[in-house]
Design a protein around this motif. Structure first.
Motif, PDB file in Angstrom:
ATOM      1  N   LEU B  17      43.361  58.114  50.065  1.00 34.57           N
ATOM      2  CA  LEU B  17      41.978  57.716  49.814  1.00 34.57           C
ATOM      3  C   LEU B  17      41.728  56.406  50.531  1.00 34.57           C
ATOM      4  N   THR B  18      40.782  56.405  51.360  1.00 35.51           N
ATOM      5  CA  THR B  18      40.437  55.201  52.105  1.00 35.51           C
ATOM      6  C   THR B  18      39.055  54.750  51.667  1.00 35.51           C
ATOM      7  N   LEU B  19      39.050  53.513  51.166  1.00 33.90           N
ATOM      8  CA  LEU B  19      37.771  53.009  50.695  1.00 33.90           C
ATOM      9  C   LEU B  19      36.994  52.408  51.859  1.00 33.90           C
ATOM     10  N   SER B  20      35.782  52.389  51.684  1.00 29.63           N
ATOM     11  CA  SER B  20      34.943  51.769  52.695  1.00 29.63           C
ATOM     12  C   SER B  20      35.091  50.263  52.633  1.00 29.63           C
ATOM     13  N   LEU B  21      34.735  49.594  53.619  1.00 30.93           N
ATOM     14  CA  LEU B  21      34.880  48.150  53.701  1.00 30.93           C
ATOM     15  C   LEU B  21      34.108  47.433  52.608  1.00 30.93           C
ATOM     16  N   SER B  22      33.038  47.902  52.301  1.00 31.52           N
ATOM     17  CA  SER B  22      32.214  47.231  51.289  1.00 31.52           C
ATOM     18  C   SER B  22      32.894  47.286  49.908  1.00 31.52           C
ATOM     19  N   SER B  23      33.553  48.397  49.594  1.00 29.56           N
ATOM     20  CA  SER B  23      34.238  48.523  48.296  1.00 29.56           C
ATOM     21  C   SER B  23      35.441  47.595  48.222  1.00 29.56           C
ATOM     22  N   ALA B  24      36.214  47.462  49.286  1.00 34.83           N
ATOM     23  CA  ALA B  24      37.384  46.577  49.298  1.00 34.83           C
ATOM     24  C   ALA B  24      36.976  45.129  49.096  1.00 34.83           C
ATOM     25  N   GLU B  25      35.916  44.762  49.675  1.00 32.42           N
ATOM     26  CA  GLU B  25      35.466  43.377  49.508  1.00 32.42           C
ATOM     27  C   GLU B  25      35.123  43.085  48.052  1.00 32.42           C
ATOM     28  N   GLN B  26      34.565  44.054  47.406  1.00 28.01           N
ATOM     29  CA  GLN B  26      34.213  43.846  45.994  1.00 28.01           C
ATOM     30  C   GLN B  26      35.463  43.698  45.118  1.00 28.01           C
ATOM     31  N   THR B  27      36.500  44.472  45.410  1.00 33.11           N
ATOM     32  CA  THR B  27      37.723  44.402  44.620  1.00 33.11           C
ATOM     33  C   THR B  27      38.415  43.063  44.789  1.00 33.11           C
ATOM     34  N   VAL B  28      38.538  42.603  45.990  1.00 35.27           N
ATOM     35  CA  VAL B  28      39.161  41.301  46.239  1.00 35.27           C
ATOM     36  C   VAL B  28      38.407  40.204  45.520  1.00 35.27           C
ATOM     37  N   ALA B  29      37.170  40.273  45.502  1.00 31.68           N
ATOM     38  CA  ALA B  29      36.371  39.248  44.828  1.00 31.68           C
ATOM     39  C   ALA B  29      36.632  39.260  43.325  1.00 31.68           C
ATOM     40  N   ALA B  30      36.791  40.453  42.784  1.00 29.57           N
ATOM     41  CA  ALA B  30      37.046  40.539  41.336  1.00 29.57           C
ATOM     42  C   ALA B  30      38.403  39.944  40.979  1.00 29.57           C
ATOM     43  N   VAL B  31      39.419  40.231  41.793  1.00 31.01           N
ATOM     44  CA  VAL B  31      40.749  39.694  41.514  1.00 31.01           C
ATOM     45  C   VAL B  31      40.761  38.173  41.597  1.00 31.01           C
ATOM     46  N   SER B  32      40.155  37.640  42.596  1.00 28.44           N
ATOM     47  CA  SER B  32      40.140  36.173  42.715  1.00 28.44           C
ATOM     48  C   SER B  32      39.387  35.539  41.560  1.00 28.44           C
ATOM     49  N   GLU B  33      38.414  36.227  41.052  1.00 25.76           N
ATOM     50  CA  GLU B  33      37.691  35.677  39.895  1.00 25.76           C
ATOM     51  C   GLU B  33      38.583  35.648  38.651  1.00 25.76           C
ATOM     52  N   LEU B  34      39.395  36.696  38.506  1.00 23.33           N
ATOM     53  CA  LEU B  34      40.329  36.718  37.370  1.00 23.33           C
ATOM     54  C   LEU B  34      41.345  35.576  37.459  1.00 23.33           C
ATOM     55  N   GLU B  35      41.825  35.350  38.667  1.00 23.90           N
ATOM     56  CA  GLU B  35      42.785  34.264  38.832  1.00 23.90           C
ATOM     57  C   GLU B  35      42.171  32.914  38.526  1.00 23.90           C
ATOM     58  N   ILE B  36      40.955  32.779  38.930  1.00 30.05           N
ATOM     59  CA  ILE B  36      40.276  31.514  38.634  1.00 30.05           C
ATOM     60  C   ILE B  36      40.117  31.330  37.133  1.00 30.05           C
ATOM     61  N   ASN B  37      39.743  32.402  36.479  1.00 32.00           N
ATOM     62  CA  ASN B  37      39.572  32.311  35.022  1.00 32.00           C
ATOM     63  C   ASN B  37      40.907  32.004  34.335  1.00 32.00           C
ATOM     64  N   ARG B  38      41.962  32.653  34.833  1.00 30.91           N
ATOM     65  CA  ARG B  38      43.277  32.398  34.258  1.00 30.91           C
ATOM     66  C   ARG B  38      43.694  30.941  34.496  1.00 30.91           C
ATOM     67  N   ALA B  39      43.418  30.460  35.681  1.00 33.18           N
ATOM     68  CA  ALA B  39      43.756  29.067  35.982  1.00 33.18           C
ATOM     69  C   ALA B  39      42.964  28.118  35.100  1.00 33.18           C
ATOM     70  N   GLN B  40      41.756  28.531  34.853  1.00 33.26           N
ATOM     71  CA  GLN B  40      40.955  27.663  33.988  1.00 33.26           C
ATOM     72  C   GLN B  40      41.405  27.738  32.541  1.00 33.26           C
ATOM     73  N   SER B  41      42.074  28.846  32.134  1.00 30.59           N
ATOM     74  CA  SER B  41      42.509  28.983  30.746  1.00 30.59           C
ATOM     75  C   SER B  41      43.810  28.242  30.491  1.00 30.59           C
ATOM     76  N   GLU B  42      44.456  27.735  31.487  1.00 35.07           N
ATOM     77  CA  GLU B  42      45.690  26.977  31.324  1.00 35.07           C
ATOM     78  C   GLU B  42      45.507  25.572  31.880  1.00 35.07           C
ATOM     79  N   VAL B  43      46.102  24.646  31.177  1.00 38.62           N
ATOM     80  CA  VAL B  43      46.060  23.262  31.611  1.00 38.62           C
ATOM     81  C   VAL B  43      47.490  22.812  31.816  1.00 38.62           C
ATOM     82  N   SER B  44      47.844  22.681  33.044  1.00 39.19           N
ATOM     83  CA  SER B  44      49.190  22.227  33.396  1.00 39.19           C
ATOM     84  C   SER B  44      50.260  23.100  32.757  1.00 39.19           C
ATOM     85  N   GLY B  45      49.999  24.366  32.717  1.00 41.85           N
ATOM     86  CA  GLY B  45      50.978  25.287  32.165  1.00 41.85           C
ATOM     87  C   GLY B  45      50.831  25.505  30.684  1.00 41.85           C
ATOM     88  N   LEU B  46      49.937  24.813  30.073  1.00 42.20           N
ATOM     89  CA  LEU B  46      49.696  24.998  28.642  1.00 42.20           C
ATOM     90  C   LEU B  46      48.421  25.808  28.451  1.00 42.20           C
TER      91      LEU B  46
END
Lengths: 438, 354
Positions: B17-46
């Motif tokens: 299954l090959t996704l179109s370029l527009s769909s891949a861009e949306q997925t990458v954006a979602a993952v980076s948003e999750l990482e940002i949220n996770r980073a924001q949920s931790e303070v220096s590892g806490l």
């Protein structure tokens, strides 16, 4: 870390501080202790830091534990002491009760109904060598037969007063003064042992069913001037309050190991009663040996379960300083040596061997002419076993030492008075007036 | 239908299954948003919530300490001490949080802020701990002058006047918060005092030192005494850590029962009982060792009755790896000369003999 102490080899300041303040986890504390035990420098640092602790923080935490445990002990000790005292009191009371029972033993044998089968075995009351009780009485008390008569006509009393008074020997212990129990004598079974001493009257009351044999008979031991009551084995199970001797204790199974001292050398025979009459009360003096057979009368041989009770030494018997008041009214005005009764008829021997006879329960006495050689020293009553006819001695049980062979069964019949002389001769009589040599 | 197939990559294999370029861009954006949220949920590892809770509890803001700085210090301490757990146990988040909450958080925040050179923290530290630090120094040195000098020098050290690698270094950074800060200061003062004592002793000319008697060539030691000395050494080696500590503290350091009890957090009577039991055990062990060496019991008893001065036993060496004399023991270092045996050694031997 210290500039001199090599890092890595010694705990950090922070760890030492935590060790001093006891804020380390256990595994780390052990590790630091192991190091401090072998490192003089770290030990010195720890002690210096510990010594500089403020007073309020230097109180060791576990010191609270000893205080709390101490306070717990403070609360616990009184309870423990109270419990111990309670146990001691109970033991003393029970022991006192048993020892008192040894004084107040009245072999109160419930005579069986004639229809009941005879199952009473031998209860031989002989002086035990180990008996250690002694009771001194100096004043004779009221006649037991009178007390019995007050209880009603249905109660028959046979009294045999003791020979002597005074201190008893043969290993008897010094008796304590008996308390005077306010015992309500049962109209049927309540009996009193009356005695006295120079210090005052002593009374040992016996009430209740008394000694329970398989076929009950009733015997009350009337103390003479001096009664030696041997220490009953605990197996006898004599209760103090009612003077009961447990049935189990006097059962044939337990009888061989039960010993009580009630009387010594002489033997008395309880007078059997007809079935229609209530069981008579048989009074035995302290120097009487009572043997009660239970069962087939032909088996009172050795090995027969028996109860040995009582011991009075001869020296005690010779001490005649006091006798029962009742029998001091003998025409001879001499102390009573032996007395026996059947129904309202009583026979008594004074200390010179003169025999007297009473038909009214000892109220009035008439001398009996001497028909025997020697001096009369003892009186007993024998029971015939089956078809015993008056004036005909058929008791085979009496052939043994058992003098009072009480067949408590249906076939038990009153038989003969027996008189023993100082020469050992035995004389018998059906009415106490006419005697024949046996 | 054709337009759909045009979007499919021709290079792809059937079944892929090959996704179109527009769909891949949306997925990458979602993952980076999750990482940002996770980073924001931790303070220096806490976890953020825990970090905030601890930061507020420590009143770190009043020391000009940020949440990230405080969180980083906490994580460092937790990892260093393995959250107070044995090494073989893997801590759970709850255990980690419990460890953090069990620390002296306000004092830890103050110490970290001081180590970072925050003026507000220093002002607060000065107002709070200077008096107690000086008192502790005077108590430890036993002299007001020495105490003041020691306290002043320690202040300079704590302030971070010394630099390592161009960076200011303060010992306060090593404070973990497991004990009280004032206790840490007292321990540090004691350590500095002992360092000072060692340093000054080293500077003392050898002639002025208490004479180290040369190892006298004593008379040949009998075999029994040699055997006894070995038995003593062996018995002390078999002691537990606590036993060694008690014996060393009582006999070598001449500490009182009260001092030992305070350090071990037990009652004096407990120390007394333990000491008696220890000496009994040492005596039994001595007898056993002597008997296992071929002596009869009577001979072993007689050997125990030997004069300790006749023995060549370095009890200090037997009890502790540090050969230096205890700080409180002003005597000279131990030698093999029996005559140089100090009173604590003899007392210990006497106790064992009894």
């Amino acid at each position: 870390m210290s500039q001199i102490l090599q890092p890595g080899q010694h705990p950090e300041t922070d760890e030492l501080n935590a060790f001093v303040e006891h804020s380390l986890p256990v595994h780390e504390e052990k590790k630091i202790l192991a190091h401090v035990a072998t490192c003089a420098d770290c030990r010195a640092i720890a002690y210096l830091a510990s010594s500089a602790l403020p007073a309020e923080s230097t109180v060791p935490r576990p010191t609270a534990t000893p205080k709390s445990s101490l306070s717990r002990w403070n609360l616990t000790w009184p309870a423990v002491v109270a419990l111990a005292c309670l146990v001691i009191v109970i033991v003393i009371v029970r022991h006192h009760g048993k020892s008192q029972a040894t004084f107040t033993v009245a072999a109160n044998l419930e005579r069986a109904h004639p229809a009941e089968p005879a199952n009473a075995r031998v209860a031989e009351l002989t002086p035990p060598k180990s008996s250690t009780s002694q009771m001194q009485t100096s004043r004779a008390m009221a006649a037991l037969s009178s007390a019995a008569s007050r209880e009603g006509a249905s109660t028959k009393t046979t009294s045999i007063d003791g020979l002597a008074s005074g201190k008893l020997q043969d290993g008897l212990f010094e008796a304590k003064k008996l308390p005077v129990p306010r015992t309500n004598s049962s109209p049927v079974a309540g009996r009193e042992f009356l005695g006295g001493s120079s210090q005052g009257p002593m009374r040992a009351a016996v009430s209740g069913p008394g000694i329970q044999f398989g076929s009950p008979a009733r015997v009350a031991i009337s103390g003479a001037d001096s009664i030696a009551v041997g220490a009953l084995p605990r197996a006898a199970g004599i209760s103090s309050n009612e003077g009961e001797v447990g049935q189990n204790a006097f059962s044939p199974d337990n009888a061989p190991k039960t010993t009580s001292s009630l009387a010594a050398n002489q033997q008395s025979l309880a007078t059997p009663k007809p079935a229609s009459t209530p069981p008579p009360l048989m009074h035995y003096s302290a120097n009487q040996a009572v043997t009660v057979t239970n069962g087939v009368p032909t088996e009172p041989e050795s090995g027969t379960p028996s109860i040995r009770a009582g011991a009075v030494s001869r020296s005690a018997q010779l001490d005649k300083s006091a006798t029962l008041e009742k029998h001091s009214v003998l025409p001879s005005h001499l102390p009573v040596l032996s007395v026996i009764s059947r129904d309202t008829r009583e026979l008594a021997i004074d200390t010179v061997g003169a025999l007297f006879r009473s038909e009214d329960s000892g109220v009035s006495w008439q001398p009996v002419p001497t028909q025997w050689k020697g001096r009369a020293v003892a009186l007993t009553v024998t029971f015939s076993l089956s078809e015993a006819m008056p004036g005909k001695q058929t008791s085979t049980a009496s052939s043994s030492k058992v003098a009072a062979n009480v067949n408590l069964g249906a076939s038990a019949q009153p038989s003969m008075f027996e008189l023993t002389t100082n020469e050992g001769d035995l004389w018998i009589s059906a009415d106490g007036q006419i005697w024949k040599r046996k | 239908v054709r337009s759909i197939f045009e979007d499919v990559d021709a290079a792809s294999q059937p079944g892929e299954l090959t996704l179109s370029l527009s769909s891949a861009e949306q997925t990458v954006a979602a993952v980076s948003e999750l990482e940002i949220n996770r980073a924001q949920s931790e303070v220096s590892g806490l976890p953020a919530a825990l970090a905030t809770e601890l930061w507020v509890t420590a009143r770190a803001e009043s020391c000009s300490l940020t949440r990230e700085e405080f969180g980083a210090a906490l994580v460092t301490i937790g990892e260093k001490y393995h959250y107070g757990l044995p090494p073989e146990i893997r801590p759970t988040p709850a255990q980690e949080a419990a460890f953090y909450r069990g620390l002296h958080l306000p004092e830890l925040a103050l110490a970290q802020a001081c180590a970072l050179g925050r003026d507000a923290a220093w002002q607060r530290f000065f107002n709070t701990y200077r008096a107690s630090l000086t008192q502790a120094a005077i108590a430890i040195t036993g002299s007001a002058t020495e105490g003041h000098d020691l306290a002043d020098s320690l202040y300079a050290e704590l302030f971070g006047l010394t630099e390592r690698g161009g960076r200011r270094s303060s010992p306060l950074a090593s404070y973990s918060g497991r004990g009280s800060l004032v206790g840490w200061l007292r321990t540090t003062v004691a350590q500095r005092y002992i360092d000072h004592h060692r340093r000054t002793r080293r500077e003392t000319p050898l002639d002025d030192q208490e004479g180290v008697a040369p190892a006298a060539i004593s008379a040949p030691i009998s075999a029994e005494l040699d055997r006894l000395a070995q038995a003593v050494s062996r018995s002390f080696e078999a002691l537990s850590s606590e036993g060694r500590f008690l014996l060393a503290s009582y006999f070598l350091d001449q500490k009182t029962l009260s001092q030992i009890a305070r350090l071990l957090n037990v009652h004096e009577a407990t120390i007394s009982r333990r000491l008696k039991r220890l000496t009994r055990e040492v005596r039994k062990q001595l007898l056993r060792t002597l008997q296992s060496g071929g002596l009869s019991r009577r001979a072993a008893e007689e050997a125990l009755g030997a004069d300790p001065r006749d023995l060549e036993v370095n009890l200090r060496a037997a009890l502790q790896t540090s050969q230096a004399a205890a700080f409180f023991d002003k005597s000279v270092p131990r030698t093999a000369d029996p005559a140089s045996q100090t009173d604590p050694d003899r007392e210990m031997l006497n106790q064992a003999r009894q």
